[in-house]
Design a protein around this motif. Structure first.
Motif, PDB file in Angstrom:
ATOM      1  N   ASP A  17       0.797   6.417  18.981  1.00 43.14           N
ATOM      2  CA  ASP A  17       0.745   6.986  20.334  1.00 43.14           C
ATOM      3  C   ASP A  17       1.473   6.087  21.326  1.00 43.14           C
ATOM      4  N   CYS A  18       1.269   4.798  21.164  1.00 46.85           N
ATOM      5  CA  CYS A  18       1.898   3.823  22.061  1.00 46.85           C
ATOM      6  C   CYS A  18       3.415   3.850  21.909  1.00 46.85           C
ATOM      7  N   ARG A  19       3.896   3.878  20.656  1.00 45.19           N
ATOM      8  CA  ARG A  19       5.345   3.903  20.416  1.00 45.19           C
ATOM      9  C   ARG A  19       5.974   5.196  20.929  1.00 45.19           C
ATOM     10  N   ASN A  20       5.264   6.308  20.786  1.00 46.68           N
ATOM     11  CA  ASN A  20       5.765   7.585  21.292  1.00 46.68           C
ATOM     12  C   ASN A  20       5.898   7.556  22.810  1.00 46.68           C
ATOM     13  N   TYR A  21       4.918   6.905  23.452  1.00 46.21           N
ATOM     14  CA  TYR A  21       4.964   6.798  24.917  1.00 46.21           C
ATOM     15  C   TYR A  21       6.160   5.955  25.354  1.00 46.21           C
ATOM     16  N   ILE A  22       6.373   4.830  24.686  1.00 47.18           N
ATOM     17  CA  ILE A  22       7.502   3.952  25.015  1.00 47.18           C
ATOM     18  C   ILE A  22       8.820   4.696  24.822  1.00 47.18           C
ATOM     19  N   ASP A  23       8.908   5.450  23.710  1.00 47.48           N
ATOM     20  CA  ASP A  23      10.121   6.208  23.420  1.00 47.48           C
ATOM     21  C   ASP A  23      10.390   7.247  24.504  1.00 47.48           C
ATOM     22  N   LYS A  24       9.298   7.868  24.997  1.00 50.12           N
ATOM     23  CA  LYS A  24       9.428   8.872  26.048  1.00 50.12           C
ATOM     24  C   LYS A  24       9.934   8.248  27.336  1.00 50.12           C
ATOM     25  N   VAL A  25       9.414   7.090  27.686  1.00 48.66           N
ATOM     26  CA  VAL A  25       9.815   6.399  28.915  1.00 48.66           C
ATOM     27  C   VAL A  25      11.265   5.966  28.848  1.00 48.66           C
ATOM     28  N   ARG A  26      11.748   5.629  27.655  1.00 44.83           N
ATOM     29  CA  ARG A  26      13.097   5.124  27.504  1.00 44.83           C
ATOM     30  C   ARG A  26      14.168   6.214  27.452  1.00 44.83           C
ATOM     31  N   ARG A  27      13.748   7.465  27.603  1.00 43.46           N
ATOM     32  CA  ARG A  27      14.729   8.552  27.689  1.00 43.46           C
ATOM     33  C   ARG A  27      15.017   8.850  29.155  1.00 43.46           C
ATOM     34  N   LEU A  28      16.198   9.384  29.408  1.00 45.09           N
ATOM     35  CA  LEU A  28      16.530   9.787  30.769  1.00 45.09           C
ATOM     36  C   LEU A  28      15.565  10.865  31.251  1.00 45.09           C
ATOM     37  N   ARG A  29      15.167  10.773  32.503  1.00 44.81           N
ATOM     38  CA  ARG A  29      14.275  11.775  33.076  1.00 44.81           C
ATOM     39  C   ARG A  29      15.104  13.004  33.443  1.00 44.81           C
ATOM     40  N   ASP A  57      24.993   9.070  25.027  1.00 45.32           N
ATOM     41  CA  ASP A  57      24.252   8.331  23.996  1.00 45.32           C
ATOM     42  C   ASP A  57      22.926   9.031  23.719  1.00 45.32           C
ATOM     43  N   VAL A  58      22.685   9.395  22.466  1.00 45.92           N
ATOM     44  CA  VAL A  58      21.441  10.085  22.099  1.00 45.92           C
ATOM     45  C   VAL A  58      20.686   9.294  21.035  1.00 45.92           C
ATOM     46  N   ASP A  59      19.376   9.553  20.916  1.00 45.38           N
ATOM     47  CA  ASP A  59      18.575   8.885  19.897  1.00 45.38           C
ATOM     48  C   ASP A  59      18.631   9.671  18.588  1.00 45.38           C
ATOM     49  N   VAL A  60      17.827   9.255  17.608  1.00 46.12           N
ATOM     50  CA  VAL A  60      17.861   9.880  16.283  1.00 46.12           C
ATOM     51  C   VAL A  60      17.431  11.339  16.331  1.00 46.12           C
ATOM     52  N   ASP A  61      16.690  11.710  17.377  1.00 45.30           N
ATOM     53  CA  ASP A  61      16.241  13.099  17.524  1.00 45.30           C
ATOM     54  C   ASP A  61      17.137  13.888  18.477  1.00 45.30           C
ATOM     55  N   SER A  62      18.344  13.346  18.732  1.00 48.19           N
ATOM     56  CA  SER A  62      19.339  13.993  19.592  1.00 48.19           C
ATOM     57  C   SER A  62      18.868  14.163  21.027  1.00 48.19           C
TER      58      SER A  62
END
Length: 330
Positions: A17-29, A57-62
């Motif tokens: 859950d924590c890693r998912n939250y960090i990943d979400k924050v690190r994407r462009l809003r 630039d995109v992540d592994v989930d595009s």
């Protein structure tokens, strides 16, 4: 967080859950249609001019993380005015929650001009390394001689990786602005502030600076001030007498970036979506180009008055191949 909570059993979430939250924050809003609007804008601009450059630039989930772009005018201007640049990420991040990161230079009229820009998902060394590498590729691998930034450690680390021979200068205004915060509680604050100002601006040589600095430290008994120790160790990045060996186009701060950012005032507001930002960005730049055209016209059609009747200067045509217009006339 596990340590602070005294054990996993006291947390209401898991590591995933924590890693998912960090990943979400690190994407462009991105707002609704934001990514699509940017893509459409970039495709349209590239059809109009093949020299328009962009990278998404995109992540592994595009999912979109970072974006960089520079139009043909920016790339052409860089060839002639890209010797020194300023880089600042605070404007839209502070005002509009948009991490807008422009590279700014100075043209032949002394005006601020855009040399490429980006939207970043966050401001860590990895993202800055990606951005500087992309910028370098966009500008045909030609590195500028120097850059001015604030004291951001992540920027410093990225610059050392991508531009190892780069002359990196810290914004003097941002640094001196911290003096009240660092010494405001001292009883001799006003005296320390004035003395530090004299040491920084009135030193005529490196030996002068060191001598005056040591006398200041001794006079106010501030040997243990960690902030002073840190900036003294990095004095080659900000003290005028240390950096003057490099041509800075008259710049010592990132105010050029702030000047460029001000071009977006009136075009961008708190409610501006990413989709609207792309559209307004284009309008703001057209306004900037119009002002430069007026100055070009003035250079063609006006005569610079001599300071004295006893001096006889001649002004010659100076051709700028990037724009095909002379700065001076005879």
């Amino acid at each position: 967080m596990v340590v602070e909570a005294n054990g996993y059993e006291n947390l209401t979430f898991g590591e995933k859950d924590c890693r998912n939250y960090i990943d979400k924050v690190r994407r462009l809003r991105l707002g609704t249609g934001g990514a699509e609007a940017m893509q459409n804008y970039f495709v349209r601009m590239q059809k109009q001019n093949s020299q328009f450059y962009y990278v998404m630039d995109v992540d592994v989930d595009s999912r979109l993380r970072n974006v960089f772009w520079a139009d043909a005018r920016c790339r052409d201007a860089y060839k002639y005015f890209g010797e020194v640049a300023t880089f600042d990420t605070t404007y839209l991040a502070n005002k509009h929650d948009r991490p807008f990161a422009p590279f700014v230079g100075v043209n032949h009229h002394g005006q601020s001009m855009l040399l490429g820009c980006a939207l970043l998902s966050n401001e860590d060394a990895k993202k800055f390394t990606w951005l500087f590498t992309t910028w370098l590729e966009c500008m045909y691998g030609h590195t500028p001689n120097a850059i001015i930034t604030d004291q951001d450690k992540a920027m410093k680390k990225a610059i050392e990786v991508v531009f190892p021979k780069f002359r990196h200068r810290w914004c003097l205004w941002h640094l001196m602005k911290k003096v009240p915060e660092k010494f405001g509680k001292y009883s001799e604050y006003e005296s320390i502030k004035a003395r530090l100002h004299d040491v920084v601006y009135d030193s005529l040589s490196k030996s002068d600076f060191i001598e005056m600095w040591e006398k200041m430290i001794e006079c106010y008994e501030i040997h243990d001030n960690e902030w002073l120790k840190g900036i003294f160790d990095e004095r080659h990045r900000w003290v005028p007498v240390y950096v003057r060996v490099v041509f800075w186009v008259g710049m010592s701060t990132t105010r050029r970036s702030e000047s460029m950012n001000s071009c977006f005032d009136g075009y961008v507001c708190l409610k501006t979506s990413l989709k609207q930002f792309v559209e307004q960005y284009d309008s703001a730049l057209k306004d900037k180009i119009e002002k430069e055209s007026r100055d070009d016209f003035g250079s063609f059609n006006s005569v610079i008055a001599c300071v004295s009747h006893y001096l006889n200067f001649e002004f010659f045509h100076v051709e700028w191949p990037s724009y095909g217009r002379p700065l001076f006339k005879r």
